[in-house]
Design an enzyme around this catalytic site. Structure first.
Site, PDB file in Angstrom:
ATOM      1  N   SER A 115       1.178  -1.210  -0.017  1.00  0.00           N
ATOM      2  CA  SER A 115       0.098  -0.023  -0.142  1.00  0.00           C
ATOM      3  C   SER A 115       1.125   1.496   0.356  1.00  0.00           C
ATOM      4  CB  SER A 115      -0.857  -0.734   1.641  1.00  0.00           C
ATOM      5  OG  SER A 115      -1.243   1.118   1.405  1.00  0.00           O
ATOM      6  N   ALA A 116      -0.077   2.096  -0.535  1.00  0.00           N
ATOM      7  CA  ALA A 116       1.065   3.542  -0.912  1.00  0.00           C
ATOM      8  C   ALA A 116       1.701   3.846   0.763  1.00  0.00           C
ATOM      9  CB  ALA A 116       0.478   4.556  -1.689  1.00  0.00           C
TER      10      ALA A 116
ATOM     11  N   TYR B  25      -1.775  -1.491  10.838  1.00  0.00           N
ATOM     12  CA  TYR B  25      -1.821  -1.504   9.373  1.00  0.00           C
ATOM     13  C   TYR B  25      -1.003  -0.945   8.705  1.00  0.00           C
ATOM     14  CZ  TYR B  25      -3.873  -1.812   5.285  1.00  0.00           C
ATOM     15  OH  TYR B  25      -3.640  -2.248   3.534  1.00  0.00           O
TER      16      TYR B  25
ATOM     17  N   LYS C  28       2.084  -3.669   6.576  1.00  0.00           N
ATOM     18  CA  LYS C  28       2.582  -3.419   5.182  1.00  0.00           C
ATOM     19  C   LYS C  28       4.441  -3.730   5.360  1.00  0.00           C
ATOM     20  CE  LYS C  28      -1.767  -4.799   3.587  1.00  0.00           C
ATOM     21  NZ  LYS C  28      -1.402  -5.755   3.443  1.00  0.00           N
TER      22      LYS C  28
ATOM     23  N   VAL D 297     -17.124  15.931   5.035  1.00  0.00           N
ATOM     24  CA  VAL D 297     -15.789  15.707   4.750  1.00  0.00           C
ATOM     25  C   VAL D 297     -14.508  16.585   5.897  1.00  0.00           C
ATOM     26  CG1 VAL D 297     -14.731  17.618   2.769  1.00  0.00           C
ATOM     27  CG2 VAL D 297     -16.568  16.683   2.252  1.00  0.00           C
TER      28      VAL D 297
ATOM     29  N   GLY E  56      -4.028  11.545  11.120  1.00  0.00           N
ATOM     30  CA  GLY E  56      -3.140  11.058  10.157  1.00  0.00           C
ATOM     31  C   GLY E  56      -3.647  11.365   8.269  1.00  0.00           C
ATOM     32  N   ASP E  57      -4.072  12.515   8.152  1.00  0.00           N
ATOM     33  CA  ASP E  57      -4.260  12.513   6.933  1.00  0.00           C
ATOM     34  C   ASP E  57      -3.252  13.485   6.831  1.00  0.00           C
ATOM     35  OD1 ASP E  57      -6.725  10.845   6.858  1.00  0.00           O
ATOM     36  OD2 ASP E  57      -8.312  12.452   6.310  1.00  0.00           O
TER      37      ASP E  57
HETATM   38  P1  NAD Z   1     -11.053  -7.121   1.773  1.00  0.00           P
HETATM   39  O1  NAD Z   1     -11.380  -7.205   2.863  1.00  0.00           O
HETATM   40  O2  NAD Z   1     -11.985  -6.804   0.413  1.00  0.00           O
HETATM   41  O3  NAD Z   1     -10.174  -8.727   1.049  1.00  0.00           O
HETATM   42  C1  NAD Z   1      -9.542  -9.344   2.138  1.00  0.00           C
HETATM   43  C2  NAD Z   1     -10.231 -10.576   1.914  1.00  0.00           C
HETATM   44  O4  NAD Z   1      -8.962 -11.163   2.318  1.00  0.00           O
HETATM   45  C3  NAD Z   1     -11.514 -10.455   2.206  1.00  0.00           C
HETATM   46  O5  NAD Z   1     -12.094 -11.273   1.359  1.00  0.00           O
HETATM   47  C4  NAD Z   1     -10.759 -11.507   4.098  1.00  0.00           C
HETATM   48  O6  NAD Z   1     -12.478 -12.021   4.320  1.00  0.00           O
HETATM   49  C5  NAD Z   1     -10.084 -12.679   3.696  1.00  0.00           C
HETATM   50  N1  NAD Z   1      -9.465 -12.744   4.968  1.00  0.00           N
HETATM   51  C6  NAD Z   1      -8.574 -10.935   5.858  1.00  0.00           C
HETATM   52  N2  NAD Z   1      -8.703 -12.204   7.045  1.00  0.00           N
HETATM   53  C7  NAD Z   1      -8.132 -13.411   6.823  1.00  0.00           C
HETATM   54  C8  NAD Z   1      -7.092 -14.840   6.965  1.00  0.00           C
HETATM   55  N3  NAD Z   1      -6.739 -14.804   7.839  1.00  0.00           N
HETATM   56  N4  NAD Z   1      -7.520 -15.650   6.177  1.00  0.00           N
HETATM   57  C9  NAD Z   1      -8.057 -15.826   4.369  1.00  0.00           C
HETATM   58  N5  NAD Z   1      -7.965 -14.905   4.521  1.00  0.00           N
HETATM   59  C10 NAD Z   1      -8.722 -13.442   5.208  1.00  0.00           C
HETATM   60  O7  NAD Z   1      -9.588  -6.327   0.847  1.00  0.00           O
HETATM   61  P2  NAD Z   1      -9.433  -5.309  -0.746  1.00  0.00           P
HETATM   62  O8  NAD Z   1      -9.397  -4.079  -0.197  1.00  0.00           O
HETATM   63  O9  NAD Z   1      -9.386  -6.572  -1.228  1.00  0.00           O
HETATM   64  O10 NAD Z   1      -7.782  -5.726   0.200  1.00  0.00           O
HETATM   65  C11 NAD Z   1      -6.850  -6.508  -0.867  1.00  0.00           C
HETATM   66  C12 NAD Z   1      -5.798  -6.307  -0.285  1.00  0.00           C
HETATM   67  O11 NAD Z   1      -4.893  -4.807  -0.999  1.00  0.00           O
HETATM   68  C13 NAD Z   1      -5.068  -6.443   1.575  1.00  0.00           C
HETATM   69  O12 NAD Z   1      -4.155  -6.612   1.653  1.00  0.00           O
HETATM   70  C14 NAD Z   1      -5.126  -4.452   1.842  1.00  0.00           C
HETATM   71  O13 NAD Z   1      -4.692  -4.589   2.960  1.00  0.00           O
HETATM   72  C15 NAD Z   1      -4.152  -4.737   0.479  1.00  0.00           C
HETATM   73  N6  NAD Z   1      -5.006  -2.781  -0.060  1.00  0.00           N
HETATM   74  C16 NAD Z   1      -6.092  -2.471  -0.137  1.00  0.00           C
HETATM   75  C17 NAD Z   1      -6.378  -0.910   0.162  1.00  0.00           C
HETATM   76  C18 NAD Z   1      -7.420  -0.299  -1.028  1.00  0.00           C
HETATM   77  O14 NAD Z   1      -7.931   0.624   0.078  1.00  0.00           O
HETATM   78  N7  NAD Z   1      -8.859  -1.100  -0.937  1.00  0.00           N
HETATM   79  C19 NAD Z   1      -4.879   0.158  -0.810  1.00  0.00           C
HETATM   80  C20 NAD Z   1      -3.774  -0.682  -0.026  1.00  0.00           C
HETATM   81  C21 NAD Z   1      -3.685  -2.029  -0.154  1.00  0.00           C
HETATM   82  C1  WQD Z   2      -9.471   9.672   0.661  1.00  0.00           C
HETATM   83  C2  WQD Z   2      -9.841  11.117   1.315  1.00  0.00           C
HETATM   84  C3  WQD Z   2      -9.744  11.588   3.683  1.00  0.00           C
HETATM   85  C4  WQD Z   2     -14.420   9.262   4.150  1.00  0.00           C
HETATM   86  C5  WQD Z   2      -6.808   4.937   3.285  1.00  0.00           C
HETATM   87  C6  WQD Z   2      -5.843   3.972   3.231  1.00  0.00           C
HETATM   88  C7  WQD Z   2      -4.371   3.707   3.545  1.00  0.00           C
HETATM   89  C8  WQD Z   2      -5.295   2.738   1.882  1.00  0.00           C
HETATM   90  C9  WQD Z   2      -5.919   3.274   0.861  1.00  0.00           C
HETATM   91  C10 WQD Z   2      -5.235   0.497   2.576  1.00  0.00           C
HETATM   92  C11 WQD Z   2      -8.957  11.843   2.745  1.00  0.00           C
HETATM   93  C12 WQD Z   2     -11.462  11.822   2.896  1.00  0.00           C
HETATM   94  C13 WQD Z   2     -12.645   9.902   3.308  1.00  0.00           C
HETATM   95  C14 WQD Z   2     -14.558  10.303   4.757  1.00  0.00           C
HETATM   96  C15 WQD Z   2     -13.410  12.126   3.581  1.00  0.00           C
HETATM   97  N1  WQD Z   2      -5.901   1.308   2.661  1.00  0.00           N
HETATM   98  N2  WQD Z   2     -12.337  11.512   3.514  1.00  0.00           N
HETATM   99  N3  WQD Z   2     -15.397  11.677   3.919  1.00  0.00           N
HETATM  100  O1  WQD Z   2      -7.226   7.816   3.544  1.00  0.00           O
HETATM  101  O2  WQD Z   2      -5.854   8.417   1.269  1.00  0.00           O
HETATM  102  O3  WQD Z   2      -6.410   6.399   2.497  1.00  0.00           O
HETATM  103  O4  WQD Z   2      -7.638   3.439   1.782  1.00  0.00           O
HETATM  104  O5  WQD Z   2      -3.697   0.592   2.229  1.00  0.00           O
HETATM  105  O6  WQD Z   2      -3.687   3.154   4.118  1.00  0.00           O
HETATM  106  O7  WQD Z   2      -5.574   4.771   5.356  1.00  0.00           O
HETATM  107  O8  WQD Z   2      -8.613   7.118   1.886  1.00  0.00           O
HETATM  108  O9  WQD Z   2     -10.289   6.572   1.421  1.00  0.00           O
HETATM  109  O10 WQD Z   2      -9.809   7.376   3.665  1.00  0.00           O
HETATM  110  O11 WQD Z   2      -9.939   8.717   2.488  1.00  0.00           O
HETATM  111  O12 WQD Z   2     -13.344  13.538   3.694  1.00  0.00           O
HETATM  112  O13 WQD Z   2     -16.606  10.177   4.308  1.00  0.00           O
HETATM  113  O14 WQD Z   2     -11.249  11.456   1.487  1.00  0.00           O
HETATM  114  O15 WQD Z   2     -10.011  13.028   4.706  1.00  0.00           O
HETATM  115  O16 WQD Z   2      -8.064  12.779   2.351  1.00  0.00           O
HETATM  116  P1  WQD Z   2      -7.437   7.902   2.379  1.00  0.00           P
HETATM  117  P2  WQD Z   2      -9.704   7.146   2.002  1.00  0.00           P
END
Ligand code: NAD
Ligand code: WQD
Length: 342
Positions: A127-128, A152, A156, A220, A297-298
């Site tokens: 993740s970023a 979290y 990562k 927001v 944290g944002d």
């Molecule tokens: P998601 O929660 O939809 O998918 C994760 C899946 O893992 C779920 O289906 C959950 O049931 C399963 N899971 C959780 N714990 C488990 C375990 N112990 N054993 C087996 N399965 C398990 O999330 P997503 O948004 O699809 O994210 C997928 C991956 O990408 C994650 O690793 C997340 O951290 C990463 N990621 C997501 C985002 C985002 O914004 N969605 C951004 C960056 C990175």
């Molecule tokens: C986006 C923008 C908020 C909700 C998060 C995790 C990051 C990654 C992706 C997994 C920001 C604003 C949001 C709301 C708002 N996940 N906002 N009202 O914070 O960039 O990243 O998800 O790896 O780890 O931190 O994404 O969608 O929460 O927020 O104003 O109800 O929207 O302040 O500017 P974020 P986000």
């Protein structure tokens, strides 16, 4: 790599389910493991309907090593795409041990079983968030990482470091770390998409639930950032583009040694209010909002330099914000309650 299987952990989840669709289209044979802690079995049924293929599925936990071993014994696995894990930032602050146990412990379990079974190709969902507060923009892969501001994010980063150490010790291991920016959108069919449980933490699921009438208004978080309109700017990337990034990574594995890191983003940032406006246009619905305090944290602005992925993976995000919002709305309006109740 066709003929053999690719294990997709977390394949019933949001990004995993979209990636399974693109894998089938690209000729891969996915096998899915998911404990369904944050997903519904319905998502995979819909993936099967989209692809016209039966997807082998195991309802199993990453922490259950014998269950992992059994999957590798049953199928000829050549690579693993590892999505499974916990991802709620706020929950990770309240329950850090769960996050370290599932994300870090689950990943080391999986890696142990892979090596025991002689499987050496690995794609990881990073993740970023590992970059922490941006020191410069756009963020390149060489931006300092590790100064994460929540557990979290630290899981990562720790997993990335484990994978780098392991790829030195295990010379056969090939790893692609994909650092996602902000995935949004849904498959064109409108049958799969993001289905958060409870109150959404992320912007797009919240906006779409307001548009569909499940929530009265968006909060927001801050309008006094140094950005185009004072609201936070992020690099939103269509989940189908992200899924295609995993196909490119799988194809790349055969050409690399050790561990490679790529940003997956568009390179363009949009503010919260720009997203709201685009969503209103795409949906034809009003999205009422109020400005509230900043969220702890944002950062003001976060967006990628995705040029390394284009150069080395041949991957580039093709879908713009309008398409992201249209596809998100199609999913949300066709499934107002997500997978549970249509
Ligand atoms: P998601 O929660 O939809 O998918 C994760 C899946 O893992 C779920 O289906 C959950 O049931 C399963 N899971 C959780 N714990 C488990 C375990 N112990 N054993 C087996 N399965 C398990 O999330 P997503 O948004 O699809 O994210 C997928 C991956 O990408 C994650 O690793 C997340 O951290 C990463 N990621 C997501 C985002 C985002 O914004 N969605 C951004 C960056 C990175
Ligand atoms: C986006 C923008 C908020 C909700 C998060 C995790 C990051 C990654 C992706 C997994 C920001 C604003 C949001 C709301 C708002 N996940 N906002 N009202 O914070 O960039 O990243 O998800 O790896 O780890 O931190 O994404 O969608 O929460 O927020 O104003 O109800 O929207 O302040 O500017 P974020 P986000």
């Amino acid at each position: 790599m066709s003929g053999k299987h690719v294990l997709v952990t977390g394949g019933a989840g949001y990004i995993g389910s979209h990636t399974v669709v693109e894998m089938v289209t690209a000729g891969f044979s996915p096998v899915v493991l998911d404990n369904l802690s944050n997903a519904c079995p319905e998502s995979l049924k819909r993936v099967e309907a989209i692809t016209g293929t039966t997807i082998p599925f195991y309802s199993a936990d990453l922490l259950d090593k014998p269950a992992l071993q059994a999957i590798f014994d049953k199928h000829d696995i050549e690579a693993v795409v590892h999505f499974a894990g916990l991802k709620a930032v706020g929950e990770s602050v309240a329950k850090p041990l769960s996050y370290y146990k599932v994300n870090v412990g689950g990943t080391t379990n999986l890696l142990e079983v892979m090596i025991e079974k002689g499987v050496y190709n690995f794609v990881f969902s990073s993740s970023a968030t590992v970059y922490g507060e941006p020191q410069f923009l756009p963020i390149t892969e060489s931006h300092p990482a590790g100064a994460c501001i929540n557990p979290y994010g630290r899981t990562k980063y720790v997993i990335e470091e484990i994978l780098k150490d392991l790829s030195i010790a295990e010379k056969n291991l090939r790893v692609v770390l994909l650092r996602y920016f902000n995935p949004i959108g849904a498959h064109k069919s409108g049958t799969i998409g993001e289905d958060p449980s409870g109150i959404p933490n992320n912007l797009l699921p919240y906006v779409s639930q307001v548009a569909v009438g499940r929530r009265p208004e968006l909060s927001v978080y801050g309008s006094d950032y140094d950005t185009v309109d004072g609201t936070g700017v992020r690099d939103y990337v269509h989940v189908v583009d992200l899924a295609l990034g995993h196909i490119a990574a799988l194809k790349k594995l055969k050409d690399i040694s050790g561990c490679k890191v790529y940003n997956l983003g568009t390179g363009t940032g949009y503010s919260v209010l720009q997203v709201v406006e685009a969503f209103e246009k795409a949906s034809g619905k009003k999205v009422p909002y109020k400005i509230v305090d900043r969220r702890a944290g944002d950062s003001a602005s976060v967006y990628a330099d995705p040029s390394l992925a284009e150069k080395e993976l041949g991957w580039k995000a093709e879908r713009g914000l309008t398409e992201m919002c249209e596809d998100c709305w199609r999913w949300q309006s066709q499934n107002p309650q997500g997978f549970k109740k249509d």
